[in-house]
Design an enzyme around this catalytic site. Structure first.
Site, PDB file in Angstrom:
ATOM      1  N   ASN A  36       1.253  -2.386   5.351  1.00 28.39           N
ATOM      2  CA  ASN A  36       0.596  -1.092   5.486  1.00 28.39           C
ATOM      3  C   ASN A  36      -0.754  -1.026   4.762  1.00 28.39           C
ATOM      4  O   ASN A  36      -1.599  -0.218   5.116  1.00 28.39           O
ATOM      5  CB  ASN A  36       1.526  -0.003   4.947  1.00 28.39           C
ATOM      6  CG  ASN A  36       0.850   1.340   4.816  1.00 28.39           C
ATOM      7  OD1 ASN A  36       0.619   2.035   5.792  1.00 28.39           O
ATOM      8  ND2 ASN A  36       0.524   1.726   3.583  1.00 28.39           N
ATOM      9  N   LYS A  59      -7.685  -4.535  13.043  1.00 36.04           N
ATOM     10  CA  LYS A  59      -6.490  -3.982  13.687  1.00 36.04           C
ATOM     11  C   LYS A  59      -6.202  -4.685  15.008  1.00 36.04           C
ATOM     12  O   LYS A  59      -5.037  -4.938  15.351  1.00 36.04           O
ATOM     13  CB  LYS A  59      -6.644  -2.479  13.888  1.00 36.04           C
ATOM     14  CG  LYS A  59      -6.613  -1.671  12.589  1.00 36.04           C
ATOM     15  CD  LYS A  59      -5.321  -1.869  11.826  1.00 36.04           C
ATOM     16  CE  LYS A  59      -5.201  -0.933  10.644  1.00 36.04           C
ATOM     17  NZ  LYS A  59      -3.947  -1.118   9.881  1.00 36.04           N
ATOM     18  N   TYR A  86     -12.908  -2.623  10.622  1.00 36.25           N
ATOM     19  CA  TYR A  86     -11.554  -2.082  10.728  1.00 36.25           C
ATOM     20  C   TYR A  86     -11.013  -2.273  12.143  1.00 36.25           C
ATOM     21  O   TYR A  86      -9.871  -2.706  12.333  1.00 36.25           O
ATOM     22  CB  TYR A  86     -11.589  -0.603  10.358  1.00 36.25           C
ATOM     23  CG  TYR A  86     -10.239   0.056  10.218  1.00 36.25           C
ATOM     24  CD1 TYR A  86      -9.442  -0.184   9.100  1.00 36.25           C
ATOM     25  CD2 TYR A  86      -9.768   0.944  11.180  1.00 36.25           C
ATOM     26  CE1 TYR A  86      -8.210   0.439   8.955  1.00 36.25           C
ATOM     27  CE2 TYR A  86      -8.545   1.575  11.042  1.00 36.25           C
ATOM     28  CZ  TYR A  86      -7.768   1.316   9.928  1.00 36.25           C
ATOM     29  OH  TYR A  86      -6.553   1.934   9.794  1.00 36.25           O
ATOM     30  N   ASP A 105      -2.983  -7.418  -5.057  1.00 37.54           N
ATOM     31  CA  ASP A 105      -4.081  -7.341  -4.098  1.00 37.54           C
ATOM     32  C   ASP A 105      -3.674  -8.210  -2.914  1.00 37.54           C
ATOM     33  O   ASP A 105      -3.616  -9.437  -3.020  1.00 37.54           O
ATOM     34  CB  ASP A 105      -5.360  -7.865  -4.736  1.00 37.54           C
ATOM     35  CG  ASP A 105      -6.564  -7.808  -3.805  1.00 37.54           C
ATOM     36  OD1 ASP A 105      -6.379  -7.616  -2.587  1.00 37.54           O
ATOM     37  OD2 ASP A 105      -7.692  -7.977  -4.301  1.00 37.54           O
ATOM     38  N   GLY A 163       0.813  -1.216   0.000  1.00 38.90           N
ATOM     39  CA  GLY A 163       0.000   0.000   0.000  1.00 38.90           C
ATOM     40  C   GLY A 163       0.839   1.254   0.000  1.00 38.90           C
ATOM     41  O   GLY A 163       0.556   2.195   0.754  1.00 38.90           O
TER      42      GLY A 163
END
Length: 264
Positions: free
Chosen positions: A93, A163, A159, A66, A15
């Site tokens: 990242n 994380k 998300y 990807d 990323g």
């Protein structure tokens, strides 16, 4: 004078066509590394990063991948070794995130967030580890997490989950890889002024939100890149399973601020 502690080392940053990843890729190059710039959908931006690195006198390639596809990640690592002869450092990242209440969320976007943000990190961790083990060389893998790992921010369940999961993943890997002297560490960037934030907020909203953080502003990608380089550095050869929080105090009880002026 810029330190060159990554001289001759090969770094793969997922990323890295924009935002924190881009700044990290450039910072590694500034410090002597050869860099693999990973992108998913914007080859022009990735080539801009390559050009910037080459202007610094470094070497870089852009690789489309990807990260939610494990075979593609393995192929990216293989391309890294084919081009530069080895891999020394990997930085996970790449992320994807939607912002919706979980009970209203589009499940395709919810799953995509987990596939990229959680499994993407695992895929790079596994593929990079296998390469480093095969090389019989020490190395470093840095996982980019977030205060979302421990702050249950609303409208970000997928998300937040992702994380939190990758932090436990990283610490488990740090134990399992210690015999190979492969270090696995975590960086938690706080709210950072990146192009990705414009998916959720206007410039005015970001400026207003940043003013409420204890340090009074959003972080910059360059500040996060410094932290990533620090945790990845061979100078930190005894650091593994550690977490570095770089958030300007956003995870502190900011509602208790005194309002005193900063020292001049």
């Amino acid at each position: 004078m810029t330190q060159r502690e990554f001289e001759g080392q090969v770094v793969l940053v997922t990323g890295s066509s924009q935002g924190i990843g881009r700044s990290a890729a450039v910072e590694f190059a500034r410090r002597g590394a050869n860099v693999v710039v990973n992108y998913h959908s914007n080859p022009a931006k990735a080539e801009e990063v390559v050009d910037e690195i080459e202007k610094l006198g470094g070497k870089a390639i852009a690789v489309k991948c990807d990260v939610s596809d494990y075979d593609a990640v393995e192929a990216m690592v293989a391309k890294t070794v084919e081009t530069f002869g080895k891999l020394d450092i990997a930085v996970s990242n790449a992320v994807y995130s939607d912002r919706e209440f979980f009970y209203e969320a589009d499940l395709d976007g919810f799953r995509r967030t987990i596939d990229v943000t959680m499994f993407g990190a695992f895929h790079l961790l596994r593929a990079a580890s296998r390469q480093l083990i095969a090389q019989k060389t020490p190395g470093a893998i840095t996982i980019i997490s977030s205060p979302h790992a421990f702050i249950p921010a609303p409208k970000a369940m997928a998300y937040n989950m992702s994380k939190a999961a990758i932090e436990h993943m990283a610490k488990t890997a740090a134990i399992e890889l210690s015999d190979f002297r492969i270090r696995v560490n975590i960086v938690q960037p706080g709210w950072t002024d990146t192009p990705g934030e414009r998916k959720f907020a206007t410039d005015d909203v970001l400026e207003e939100g940043g003013s409420k953080i204890p340090f009074g502003r959003l972080g910059t990608p360059e500040e996060m890149a410094e932290a990533i380089a620090f945790m990845s550095s061979p100078k930190n050869g005894y650091t593994t399973g550690a977490t570095l929080l770089v958030d300007g105090g956003i995870s502190l009880p900011w509602w208790g601020k005194t309002g005193r002026a900063a020292p001049s």
